[in-house]
Motif scaffolding. Sequence first.
Motif, mmCIF file in Angstrom:
data_model
loop_
_atom_site.group_PDB
_atom_site.id
_atom_site.type_symbol
_atom_site.label_atom_id
_atom_site.label_comp_id
_atom_site.label_asym_id
_atom_site.label_seq_id
_atom_site.Cartn_x
_atom_site.Cartn_y
_atom_site.Cartn_z
ATOM 1 N N GLU A 65 0.802 -1.080 -0.017
ATOM 2 C CA GLU A 65 -0.285 -0.198 -0.040
ATOM 3 C C GLU A 65 0.829 1.514 0.065
ATOM 4 O O GLU A 65 1.637 0.983 1.011
ATOM 5 N N GLN A 114 2.024 10.773 -2.020
ATOM 6 C CA GLN A 114 2.773 10.671 -2.872
ATOM 7 C C GLN A 114 4.837 10.528 -2.418
ATOM 8 O O GLN A 114 5.350 10.393 -3.064
ATOM 9 N N GLN A 153 -0.707 -0.812 -4.066
ATOM 10 C CA GLN A 153 -2.137 -0.734 -2.958
ATOM 11 C C GLN A 153 -2.365 0.624 -3.221
ATOM 12 O O GLN A 153 -2.004 0.889 -2.135
ATOM 13 N N VAL A 154 -4.015 0.651 -3.830
ATOM 14 C CA VAL A 154 -4.461 1.955 -2.706
ATOM 15 C C VAL A 154 -5.644 1.587 -1.985
ATOM 16 O O VAL A 154 -6.150 0.524 -3.087
ATOM 17 N N ASN A 181 -7.673 5.634 0.811
ATOM 18 C CA ASN A 181 -6.973 6.870 -0.322
ATOM 19 C C ASN A 181 -7.840 7.085 -1.303
ATOM 20 O O ASN A 181 -7.145 6.851 -2.596
ATOM 21 N N ASN A 220 -8.219 9.934 -3.189
ATOM 22 C CA ASN A 220 -6.856 10.557 -2.882
ATOM 23 C C ASN A 220 -6.492 11.196 -4.704
ATOM 24 O O ASN A 220 -5.999 10.377 -4.650
ATOM 25 N N LEU A 242 -2.935 11.657 -5.385
ATOM 26 C CA LEU A 242 -2.644 9.778 -5.238
ATOM 27 C C LEU A 242 -2.502 9.405 -5.972
ATOM 28 O O LEU A 242 -1.505 8.727 -7.368
ATOM 29 N N LEU A 243 -4.183 9.417 -6.833
ATOM 30 C CA LEU A 243 -4.792 8.032 -8.295
ATOM 31 C C LEU A 243 -3.655 8.622 -9.061
ATOM 32 O O LEU A 243 -3.084 8.591 -9.957
ATOM 33 N N LEU A 269 0.273 8.057 -10.011
ATOM 34 C CA LEU A 269 0.195 6.702 -10.269
ATOM 35 C C LEU A 269 0.058 6.514 -11.310
ATOM 36 O O LEU A 269 0.312 5.203 -11.933
ATOM 37 N N VAL A 276 -1.575 -1.443 -10.225
ATOM 38 C CA VAL A 276 -2.003 -0.629 -9.380
ATOM 39 C C VAL A 276 -3.746 -0.972 -9.152
ATOM 40 O O VAL A 276 -4.669 -1.240 -9.695
ATOM 41 N N LEU A 280 -6.498 -0.946 -6.668
ATOM 42 C CA LEU A 280 -7.384 0.127 -6.441
ATOM 43 C C LEU A 280 -8.721 -0.866 -5.317
ATOM 44 O O LEU A 280 -9.298 -0.584 -6.136
ATOM 45 N N SER A 311 -13.115 6.444 -9.893
ATOM 46 C CA SER A 311 -11.872 6.460 -9.451
ATOM 47 C C SER A 311 -10.724 6.174 -10.259
ATOM 48 O O SER A 311 -9.608 6.572 -10.153
#
Length: 348
Positions: free
Chosen positions: A164, A168, A182-183, A187, A190, A193-194, A197, A204, A206, A220
């Motif tokens: 995870e 950033q 892993q998000v 998050n 977020n 952050l997305l 990535l 990823v 998610l 997202s």
Amino acid sequence: MLIIMKPNSTPQQIEAVVNTVKAHKLTPHITHGVETTIIAAVGEFHTPSTDPFEVLDGVESVKRISQPFKLGSRQVHPENSVFPIDGFNVGGNDIVVIAGPCAVESKSQILETAHAVREAGANALRGGVFKPRTSPYAFQGLGEEGLEYLAEAREQTGMPIVVEIMSQVQLDLMLKYVDVFQVGARNMQNFNLLRMLGETRKSVLLKRGLSATIEELLMSAEYILAGGNKQVILCERGIRTFETSTRNTTDINAIPVLKNLTHLPVILDPSHATGHADYVAPIARAGIAAGADGIIVEVHPDPAKAASDGKQSLKPEKFAEMVKQVKAIAEVMGRRIAPINKPVTAGW
Ligand code: PEP
Ligand code: MN
């Protein structure tokens, strides 16, 4: 807008469509399917008339994308997205099993767990090193030290690692170690952050937010896809409801609904979805029966002593039993657990 090319369209005709898309200040995303090529024209602020595209040579039809999520939509990409993670594919016919502790706690704990889950048939190793805890006084994770232990576990077992990322500022460090970002649920929205990535080319995973709708999860994912990173795995991990007998409520419906709406792989986390070791195997079985492309499960050699999520962590023997059951359900579904091709290089 979706521009569907005729089956025999030429590369020149496709290029002419792409140029027209760009001339209208839209971004083209091309999917070369088995039957035909589809060009999704995605714009931030406007959707022009379909006329300038309909008249171009080689164009079969032009449709507006009705869903708010575009690149993740099955309309844009009718076939399942299948992509490799070191040693196996995700999103195809094979079901992937990701397992490991909630958090990396020590070198011996992660190595012991890694060998046990590999032996039981896991394809990838999970383990958090930056933990999103409700309390700032709870164990927060080992940071880089944990990444080093995970890298050693990968070296010994051949399993890629799923870790995870919370912020950033962790990206540069994690890029050196991690195979799949892993998000976490907290998050999921977020957006910075997305977006970041989306600029990377690593897979990823998610997770759905605690109170996020399926559409919000797909929106997202769109942030990552829009950056050009097509390797997004969606994860149902239970949602908050009025029910208190389990930590969360598994939204099993979300699995077929997502599979219907999107071409992205969908996996289930029965550990966070239930919060209780006794319920993990039944819900894992249900997830595979509902069409999930994989599961992510928390396993700990001594759950009673776990620094986080011990209550929902399986002992390695229980995990091995669960994998056997999941394998049987997969067979009923005409699928199989992704085979392990890489040898273990060191013992535990
Ligand atoms: C985890 O995977 O340990 C975790 C914190 O999960 P979630 O974000 O789904 O709560
Ligand atoms: Mn956890």
